[in-house]
Design a protein around this motif. Structure first.
Motif, PDB file in Angstrom:
ATOM      1  N   GLN A   1     -51.662 -30.141  -3.778  1.00  0.00           N
ATOM      2  CA  GLN A   1     -50.800 -30.074  -2.605  1.00  0.00           C
ATOM      3  C   GLN A   1     -51.338 -29.092  -1.571  1.00  0.00           C
ATOM      4  O   GLN A   1     -51.879 -28.038  -1.907  1.00  0.00           O
ATOM      5  CB  GLN A   1     -49.383 -29.650  -3.011  1.00  0.00           C
ATOM      6  CG  GLN A   1     -48.363 -29.716  -1.879  1.00  0.00           C
ATOM      7  CD  GLN A   1     -46.942 -29.495  -2.374  1.00  0.00           C
ATOM      8  OE1 GLN A   1     -46.733 -29.187  -3.541  1.00  0.00           O
ATOM      9  NE2 GLN A   1     -45.976 -29.659  -1.504  1.00  0.00           N
TER      10      GLN A   1
ATOM     11  N   ASN B   1     -39.633 -44.269  -2.067  1.00  0.00           N
ATOM     12  CA  ASN B   1     -38.847 -43.267  -2.783  1.00  0.00           C
ATOM     13  C   ASN B   1     -38.467 -42.078  -1.906  1.00  0.00           C
ATOM     14  O   ASN B   1     -37.931 -41.085  -2.398  1.00  0.00           O
ATOM     15  CB  ASN B   1     -39.631 -42.757  -4.001  1.00  0.00           C
ATOM     16  CG  ASN B   1     -39.784 -43.815  -5.073  1.00  0.00           C
ATOM     17  OD1 ASN B   1     -38.938 -44.690  -5.211  1.00  0.00           O
ATOM     18  ND2 ASN B   1     -40.878 -43.737  -5.834  1.00  0.00           N
TER      19      ASN B   1
ATOM     20  N   ALA C   1     -44.320 -44.107  -2.834  1.00  0.00           N
ATOM     21  CA  ALA C   1     -43.805 -42.812  -2.392  1.00  0.00           C
ATOM     22  C   ALA C   1     -42.938 -42.979  -1.145  1.00  0.00           C
ATOM     23  O   ALA C   1     -41.891 -42.335  -1.016  1.00  0.00           O
ATOM     24  CB  ALA C   1     -44.962 -41.860  -2.114  1.00  0.00           C
ATOM     25  N   TYR C   2     -43.372 -43.836  -0.240  1.00  0.00           N
ATOM     26  CA  TYR C   2     -42.582 -44.096   0.963  1.00  0.00           C
ATOM     27  C   TYR C   2     -41.208 -44.655   0.593  1.00  0.00           C
ATOM     28  O   TYR C   2     -40.169 -44.205   1.105  1.00  0.00           O
ATOM     29  CB  TYR C   2     -43.325 -45.070   1.874  1.00  0.00           C
ATOM     30  CG  TYR C   2     -42.531 -45.513   3.077  1.00  0.00           C
ATOM     31  CD1 TYR C   2     -42.461 -44.719   4.221  1.00  0.00           C
ATOM     32  CD2 TYR C   2     -41.832 -46.721   3.071  1.00  0.00           C
ATOM     33  CE1 TYR C   2     -41.715 -45.117   5.318  1.00  0.00           C
ATOM     34  CE2 TYR C   2     -41.086 -47.123   4.167  1.00  0.00           C
ATOM     35  CZ  TYR C   2     -41.030 -46.323   5.286  1.00  0.00           C
ATOM     36  OH  TYR C   2     -40.284 -46.727   6.372  1.00  0.00           O
TER      37      TYR C   2
ATOM     38  N   ASP D   1     -44.095 -35.480   5.499  1.00  0.00           N
ATOM     39  CA  ASP D   1     -44.605 -35.589   4.136  1.00  0.00           C
ATOM     40  C   ASP D   1     -45.571 -36.761   4.061  1.00  0.00           C
ATOM     41  O   ASP D   1     -45.210 -37.900   4.384  1.00  0.00           O
ATOM     42  CB  ASP D   1     -43.456 -35.809   3.149  1.00  0.00           C
ATOM     43  CG  ASP D   1     -42.405 -34.726   3.247  1.00  0.00           C
ATOM     44  OD1 ASP D   1     -42.752 -33.555   3.052  1.00  0.00           O
ATOM     45  OD2 ASP D   1     -41.232 -35.060   3.541  1.00  0.00           O
TER      46      ASP D   1
ATOM     47  N   SER E   1     -45.960 -31.297   4.207  1.00  0.00           N
ATOM     48  CA  SER E   1     -46.333 -31.343   2.796  1.00  0.00           C
ATOM     49  C   SER E   1     -47.269 -32.521   2.569  1.00  0.00           C
ATOM     50  O   SER E   1     -46.910 -33.672   2.803  1.00  0.00           O
ATOM     51  CB  SER E   1     -45.091 -31.487   1.911  1.00  0.00           C
ATOM     52  OG  SER E   1     -45.452 -31.538   0.543  1.00  0.00           O
TER      53      SER E   1
ATOM     54  N   GLN F   1     -40.559 -40.056  -0.343  1.00  0.00           N
ATOM     55  CA  GLN F   1     -41.486 -38.947  -0.512  1.00  0.00           C
ATOM     56  C   GLN F   1     -42.620 -38.959   0.502  1.00  0.00           C
ATOM     57  O   GLN F   1     -43.507 -38.113   0.447  1.00  0.00           O
ATOM     58  CB  GLN F   1     -42.065 -38.984  -1.934  1.00  0.00           C
ATOM     59  CG  GLN F   1     -41.006 -38.835  -3.012  1.00  0.00           C
ATOM     60  CD  GLN F   1     -41.543 -39.138  -4.395  1.00  0.00           C
ATOM     61  OE1 GLN F   1     -42.352 -40.046  -4.580  1.00  0.00           O
ATOM     62  NE2 GLN F   1     -41.100 -38.366  -5.373  1.00  0.00           N
ATOM     63  N   SER F   2     -42.610 -39.902   1.419  1.00  0.00           N
ATOM     64  CA  SER F   2     -43.650 -40.005   2.443  1.00  0.00           C
ATOM     65  C   SER F   2     -43.040 -40.571   3.710  1.00  0.00           C
ATOM     66  O   SER F   2     -42.144 -41.425   3.646  1.00  0.00           O
ATOM     67  CB  SER F   2     -44.791 -40.917   1.959  1.00  0.00           C
ATOM     68  OG  SER F   2     -45.745 -41.101   2.980  1.00  0.00           O
TER      69      SER F   2
END
Length: 642
Positions: free
Chosen positions: A236, A275, A272-273, A33, A257, A277-278
């Protein structure tokens, strides 16, 4: 291939993708991601020359060869290949059983064969591929076919049988194998192609009635490690693993993603990382609280591997559009144009430009220094038979040309010399240039982009005592991209100086970089510097001659005529590269941005490439559950380097 990208966001894919590789010890995750910054413009992979397309499509369709983690070219669709003694005939032997699949992952009912590579190249020629110039004068009669003066049967690409593909070249090309990771040489299934509309029929192209390669997953077939599952503009891009892929056991993530990121939030990726998400994030030197993040992640901040992109400054030598300017009189416009045609004026900017301060706006100073690139190319792209790297040849030619000894290796600055600026300006004045001269510079209307542009402005204006001024003009992203990146009309190249140009090698030979300024071979940077390709416009012809690009072209012709003695070939190309530097036609700045980063990508698992598009491929890549520590990275690096 034209790969003109913006520096403000171009590092997104590079932070982890070229940085990493690895071992199989850690617990692995099954997804990758991250973020992307520029939407795809087409899925017709054989017709586009844009990196924002290639970085995805190389994962969807299988080329003949691919890169491993060392950068070596290894088998992909081709199990083996050979060339004749003079490297004019190349024969590739395809592995059997590679399946074409649809966007839903169902097998299409056809194997990938040698005929598909023939179809791919013919479709590229039929549709006037932006990459055709890469191979059209190389492959027998390909240019003639594209121009309508030869039949396809006369073109030097043949399927000798279902699994044997042969290319016949006009001349010796000892690096042809390194070109096969580019999508211009990728396969297309003819039956599927012609099912996408009457205009897709081979030999009878009509872009208005051909739906192959439209921006939707089902517009192409898939034979690579991944299938495009979602493509939503400014939102996306997602892939899923192709379970029918011939080497599926070496594809270690099930999903990819990529979320759109416009760069407005400097903390967006690190947030994001944190959280979950990355899988990675840069630790940026321009953060006010950088020291806090550096302390938090001190055991995890890794410097990625050097990459093959080179970014720098181009000058508009033939500006005719003035929508973005504060110039009011024709006399001022003409004086600026004459200044930019003057090598002493350009060298004054070269000497005044503090590249370390410029790069330090967005990264730590030590990382900024390590990112410095001092030539139009990759220092170690090729080596002579005695092991001498290419940058040493360019440095020797530069010394012979200028009398100045120089080190062109990455990571240090041999050009910043404020004491030399006045001398260059006085020579420019003697040539009739009136000072001060104001140069228009476009940038994105983002805080970071404007801060970077302001650094260039400050160093040039300060070190020239205000005799060269920079007028910064912020533009919305789409408008900036259209003018600075993907503008194919030199009459609309609306700036005096540009920091938007970048190039990565298409193959392992100096020609790949040198040709971007070729006035005889439709050089990819000609538009960027306001010139028409191949002398199509008399005014730009005069500008090219005023700068001396005709002399440069003579060196290119001499170098490319040398086919068998690679040492001699490299030495002449080195003279051409030295000429570009000595005359400040181009001001090199950096490799593609590589901030210190935290990442979960296992070190040294992903393909790495100094030429072609193979470095974008995501097979072999592993992602671990926990972030990679500096200790783990250094241990993996030691093992990797042997």
């Amino acid at each position: 291939m034209k790969k003109v990208l913006g520096l403000s966001l171009s590092a997104l894919m590079v932070l982890t993708l070229t940085a990493c590789g690895g071992n199989s010890g850690p617990e692995l995750a099954n997804s990758y991601d991250y973020f992307y910054s520029t939407d795809m413009s087409t899925l017709d992979y054989v017709t586009t020359n844009k990196a924002n397309n290639h970085q995805h499509t190389v994962n969807f369709v299988e080329g003949l060869l691919q890169n491993d983690a060392t950068g070596a070219y290894i088998p992909a669709a081709a199990e083996s290949y050979e060339t004749n003694e003079d490297a004019t005939v190349w024969t590739f032997h395809l592995r059997e059983g590679i399946q074409w699949v649809t966007a839903t992952g169902e097998e299409y009912g056809a194997e990938l064969t040698a005929h598909d590579y023939v179809t791919g190249l013919r479709h590229a020629a039929d549709f006037d591929s932006e990459m055709l110039e890469l191979v059209d004068t190389m492959i027998v009669n390909l240019k003639a076919y594209a121009e309508g003066t030869a039949s396809w049967e006369d073109v030097g690409v043949k399927a000798l049988d279902d699994y044997t593909l042969e290319y016949t070249l006009n001349d010796s090309v000892p690096y042809f194998d390194t070109m096969t990771t580019y999508t211009i040489l990728y396969p297309i299934n003819q039956e599927f192609l012609e099912s996408k509309g009457a205009g897709c029929k081979l030999g009878a192209p009509d872009k208005n009635t051909c739906e192959f390669g439209l921006l939707q997953p089902d517009s192409i077939l898939y034979s690579g490690p991944f299938i495009l599952s979602n493509l939503t503009a400014k939102s996306q891009i997602s892939y899923t693993k192709n379970n029918s892929y011939w080497d599926a056991d070496n594809v270690f993530v099930d999903t990819v993603s990529l979320i759109y990121f416009d760069g407005t939030d400097k903390y967006g990726i690190i947030n994001a990382y944190e959280n979950g998400q990355s899988v990675a994030a840069p630790i940026r030197g321009d953060w006010a609280d950088y020291s806090d993040y550096a302390e938090t992640y001190k055991d995890y901040m890794i410097a990625p591997r050097p990459n093959a992109y080179s970014f720098g400054i181009n000058f508009n030598l033939n500006r005719t559009s003035y929508k973005y300017t504060n110039k009011e009189t024709e006399a001022e416009k003409e004086n600026t144009r004459n200044a930019l045609l003057n090598s002493d004026f350009r060298n004054a900017i070269f000497s005044a430009f503090d590249r370390i301060s410029y790069l330090s706006v967005t990264m730590q100073e030590d990382v900024a220094i390590s990112n410095l690139r001092n030539m139009n190319g990759v220092p170690a792209l090729v080596h002579t038979s005695d092991g001498t790297s290419y940058d040493k040849l360019v440095a020797a030619a530069y010394q012979e040309m200028t009398g100045n000894e120089i080190d062109l290796s990455d990571g240090q600055d041999p050009f910043y010399n404020p004491d030399a600026v006045d001398g260059y300006i006085e020579k420019a004045k003697a040539a009739g240039i009136t000072f001060p001269v104001t140069l228009d510079l476009l940038c994105e209307d983002l805080d970071t982009a404007q801060a970077v542009a302001s650094s260039l402005k400050t160093s040039v204006e300060t070190n020239t005592d205000g005799q060269i001024l920079i007028n910064i003009i912020p533009l919305p992203e789409d408008e900036y991209t259209a003018v600075a990146f993907y503008n194919n009309n030199p009459d609309a190249t609306d700036y005096d100086i540009s920091t938007a140009s970048g190039w990565g090698p298409d193959y392992a030979d100096p020609k790949t970089f040198c040709d971007v300024y070729s006035i005889a071979n439709n050089g990819a940077f000609l538009t960027n510097i306001g010139l028409y390709p191949e002398g199509e416009n008399a005014q730009s012809d005069a500008a090219a001659q005023a700068v001396g690009l005709d002399e440069y072209q003579q060196l290119l012709d001499e170098a490319d005529a040398i086919k068998s003695d690679l040492d001699a070939r490299y030495e002449v190309y080195a003279k051409a590269d030295a000429w570009i530097l000595a005359n400040a036609v181009y001001v090199p700045v950096q490799q593609q941005g590589t901030n210190l980063t935290v990442t979960k990508v296992v070190p040294f698992t992903q393909p790495y490439a100094l030429g072609g598009a193979g470095g974008y491929k995501m097979n072999f890549m592993k992602v671990q559950v926990e972030p990679v520590t500096v200790e783990e990275y250094e241990a993996a690096k030691t093992e990797f380097e042997g």
